[in-house]
Design an enzyme around this catalytic site. Structure first.
Site, PDB file in Angstrom:
ATOM      1  N   TYR A   1       3.986  -4.596 -29.947  1.00  0.00           N
ATOM      2  CA  TYR A   1       2.813  -5.360 -30.516  1.00  0.00           C
ATOM      3  C   TYR A   1       1.629  -4.234 -30.597  1.00  0.00           C
ATOM      4  O   TYR A   1       0.827  -4.391 -31.688  1.00  0.00           O
ATOM      5  CB  TYR A   1       2.683  -6.527 -29.248  1.00  0.00           C
ATOM      6  CG  TYR A   1       1.238  -7.391 -29.753  1.00  0.00           C
ATOM      7  CD1 TYR A   1       1.156  -8.075 -30.870  1.00  0.00           C
ATOM      8  CD2 TYR A   1      -0.098  -6.940 -28.968  1.00  0.00           C
ATOM      9  CE1 TYR A   1      -0.097  -8.806 -30.987  1.00  0.00           C
ATOM     10  CE2 TYR A   1      -1.032  -7.562 -29.280  1.00  0.00           C
ATOM     11  CZ  TYR A   1      -0.959  -8.446 -30.120  1.00  0.00           C
ATOM     12  OH  TYR A   1      -2.340  -9.359 -30.748  1.00  0.00           O
TER      13      TYR A   1
ATOM     14  N   LYS B   1      -0.648  -2.967 -33.723  1.00  0.00           N
ATOM     15  CA  LYS B   1      -2.073  -2.908 -33.856  1.00  0.00           C
ATOM     16  C   LYS B   1      -2.623  -1.670 -33.939  1.00  0.00           C
ATOM     17  O   LYS B   1      -3.744  -1.421 -34.828  1.00  0.00           O
ATOM     18  CB  LYS B   1      -2.655  -3.667 -32.620  1.00  0.00           C
ATOM     19  CG  LYS B   1      -2.175  -4.987 -32.101  1.00  0.00           C
ATOM     20  CD  LYS B   1      -2.711  -5.946 -33.400  1.00  0.00           C
ATOM     21  CE  LYS B   1      -2.155  -7.560 -33.243  1.00  0.00           C
ATOM     22  NZ  LYS B   1      -2.371  -8.280 -34.358  1.00  0.00           N
TER      23      LYS B   1
END
Length: 109
Positions: free
Chosen positions: A13, A17
């Site tokens: 994750y 980002k």
């Protein structure tokens, strides 16, 4: 804000980002001379339907989420919308390649 630092136990994750931030900066440079601005908003935990679904079963998790922000609460959708409106406004005409952190102070710790 996972793209601005480390996110333990969330490496994939966090990497995605970080990629968004890199893409934002690269696209901003590529399109700057055409008058196109490219910016990103980097929020921390925001009180959305998804947040409520994830935390309603365990109020302790919601309390933890609020405590991770120095302001002592999670953000509001309207606060993120205000940041987006600013970046789209003429007031941000000289702003490009910027990642606007809207996180209640979470990354300042």
């Amino acid at each position: 804000v996972a793209g601005l630092g480390a996110a333990p136990k969330m490496s994939i994750y966090s990497a995605s980002k970080h990629a968004v931030i890199g893409l934002t900066k690269s696209a901003a440079i590529e399109y700057a001379k055409k008058g196109i601005r490219v910016n990103a908003v980097c929020p921390a935990v925001i009180d959305t339907d998804m947040f409520r679904r994830a935390y309603q079963a365990d109020p302790r998790k919601a309390e933890f989420a609020a405590a991770m922000h120095p302001v002592g609460r999670v953000g509001k959708v309207e606060e993120i919308a205000s940041a987006v409106l600013y970046l789209c406004s003429d007031g941000a005409a000289f702003t490009t390649g910027h990642c606007l952190t809207v996180d209640g102070g979470a990354t300042a710790i």
